[in-house]
Design a protein around this motif. Sequence first.
Motif, mmCIF file in Angstrom:
data_model
loop_
_atom_site.group_PDB
_atom_site.id
_atom_site.type_symbol
_atom_site.label_atom_id
_atom_site.label_comp_id
_atom_site.label_asym_id
_atom_site.label_seq_id
_atom_site.Cartn_x
_atom_site.Cartn_y
_atom_site.Cartn_z
ATOM 1 N N TYR A 23 0.772 -1.405 0.085
ATOM 2 C CA TYR A 23 -0.026 0.069 -0.093
ATOM 3 C C TYR A 23 0.823 1.392 -0.111
ATOM 4 O O TYR A 23 0.675 2.243 -0.660
ATOM 5 C CB TYR A 23 -0.976 -0.045 1.248
ATOM 6 C CG TYR A 23 -1.806 1.225 1.323
ATOM 7 C CD1 TYR A 23 -2.736 1.504 0.782
ATOM 8 C CD2 TYR A 23 -1.159 2.453 2.245
ATOM 9 C CE1 TYR A 23 -3.665 2.543 0.887
ATOM 10 C CE2 TYR A 23 -1.870 3.550 2.294
ATOM 11 C CZ TYR A 23 -3.261 3.535 1.560
ATOM 12 O OH TYR A 23 -3.831 4.919 1.788
ATOM 13 N N ARG A 24 1.916 1.259 0.686
ATOM 14 C CA ARG A 24 3.087 2.430 0.908
ATOM 15 C C ARG A 24 3.440 2.665 -0.614
ATOM 16 O O ARG A 24 3.324 4.082 -0.936
ATOM 17 C CB ARG A 24 3.743 2.303 2.074
ATOM 18 C CG ARG A 24 3.550 2.250 3.352
ATOM 19 C CD ARG A 24 4.381 1.719 4.397
ATOM 20 N NE ARG A 24 5.617 2.576 4.367
ATOM 21 C CZ ARG A 24 5.751 3.721 5.089
ATOM 22 N NH1 ARG A 24 4.885 4.048 6.060
ATOM 23 N NH2 ARG A 24 6.921 4.302 5.144
ATOM 24 N N ALA A 27 0.643 3.974 -2.843
ATOM 25 C CA ALA A 27 0.155 5.209 -2.441
ATOM 26 C C ALA A 27 1.044 6.484 -2.837
ATOM 27 O O ALA A 27 0.819 7.672 -3.117
ATOM 28 C CB ALA A 27 -0.187 5.349 -0.952
ATOM 29 N N TRP A 111 -1.009 8.546 1.077
ATOM 30 C CA TRP A 111 -0.001 7.827 1.860
ATOM 31 C C TRP A 111 -0.053 7.950 3.273
ATOM 32 O O TRP A 111 0.476 7.248 4.050
ATOM 33 C CB TRP A 111 1.534 8.364 1.299
ATOM 34 C CG TRP A 111 2.708 7.678 1.615
ATOM 35 C CD1 TRP A 111 3.315 6.852 0.897
ATOM 36 C CD2 TRP A 111 3.397 8.099 2.650
ATOM 37 N NE1 TRP A 111 4.434 6.450 1.576
ATOM 38 C CE2 TRP A 111 4.432 7.051 2.789
ATOM 39 C CE3 TRP A 111 3.204 9.065 3.970
ATOM 40 C CZ2 TRP A 111 5.514 7.131 3.529
ATOM 41 C CZ3 TRP A 111 4.052 9.088 4.870
ATOM 42 C CH2 TRP A 111 5.402 8.061 4.825
ATOM 43 N N GLY A 114 -1.157 5.167 5.410
ATOM 44 C CA GLY A 114 -0.337 4.147 5.346
ATOM 45 C C GLY A 114 0.610 4.277 6.467
ATOM 46 O O GLY A 114 0.698 3.328 7.318
#
Length: 411
Positions: A23-24, A27, A111, A114
């Motif tokens: 995800y990071r 993002a 972001w 996250g």
Amino acid sequence: MAQRDRVMRMSVEQPLWRALAGYRVLAMIYAIGLFAAAHDGFTRPWLAIAYFAVLGVWTLATLPQVASAAACTKPFLAVDLAVALTGILITPLADAVQRVHDGGPTLPSIWTAGSVLAFAIKGGWRWAALASTLVAVANLIERGTPARDTVHNVVLVWVASIAIGYVVEVARASERTLARALEIEAATRERERLARDIHDSVLQVLAMVQRRGAVIGGEAAELGRMAGEQEVALRTLVSGGLVHVSRASEDDARGAVVRGAAEDEPDDGPVDLRSLLAPHAGSRVGLAEPGAPVPLAPQAAREVAAAVGAALDNVRRHAGEQARAWILVEDEPDEVIVTVRDDGPGIPEGRLAQAEGEGRLGVAQSIRGRLRDLGGSADVISVPGQGTEVELRVPKHHQQTNDPRGKAEQR
């Protein structure tokens, strides 16, 4: 003491860390894409470019830190959240004022979530609440006014992060419960294996010595009697479920750790009363107990066992070495009842009161006194010629005082 450990690691939490790492990265790419699509409207695009350079390097360089709970340390979380908050707060400096007031995205955009999720997975819902609150404050400062869309985004991040943190805590608790069940299963299998080995060797030899000693007579009969007592004690030990195992995970980074090892009973946890009464069993002392553990607070269990020992001392002292005794353990919902009965001559009426008046306080202190301190009771029932019965009752939830009594005295 030396232990034989069997370790099994479970990684219920590990997929969350892998998902967070992915995800990071996504993002970060999304945030850079948003900027690339609208960079013409930025008043200071160089500031945004500098921030995204830092964000990209930081995201890729810290992928190992979001691989597990052990690597995701508190200092890392603090710096990671600072990177997100800095991006939010410098957005008005880099972007056009009108875009900011119209609800344009911040520089880190999604972001930031996250970073908050890392807090949630690492520390549960409380850490998530702290991180999301700081993000909410930064967003309100960035917009200047609590606009509707800003409040909506803040509440969404706050609720989602707390919910995920709570789910992580529940998963960890379930993991520890499963680990405990596996520990018990491992200990039970080991005890059953030892019981089979002992039954095929030691117990059979002791039983044979007892039988042969009784046939030969004389000193051999005494040796046979002792062998019989050891056989009963050993049989009780291997079949009574007295193995204690550790209770909690020892590796929060990789999940629960299962240790199938025998250990001493801890002082701060419940004690199985059966384990303290088992040594009293012998060729002339029978022990009848429930098949499941009988948990009591450590002090209560020790005091009840000491009271039983005092009652058995009285049996040997007043009924003779040849007298037989029986111990019955009953586990009731609110209390534990232990009854010690013998086949001796019994106690003459008024003898206990006379003994107490003469200063011999074996029953008054070593038995009744102990149970009274535990909030329980001790009743002595005796009929001359028909033996004596001592009934000990102790409540399960009484708060005891640390006042252990002395050893049994003469009745």
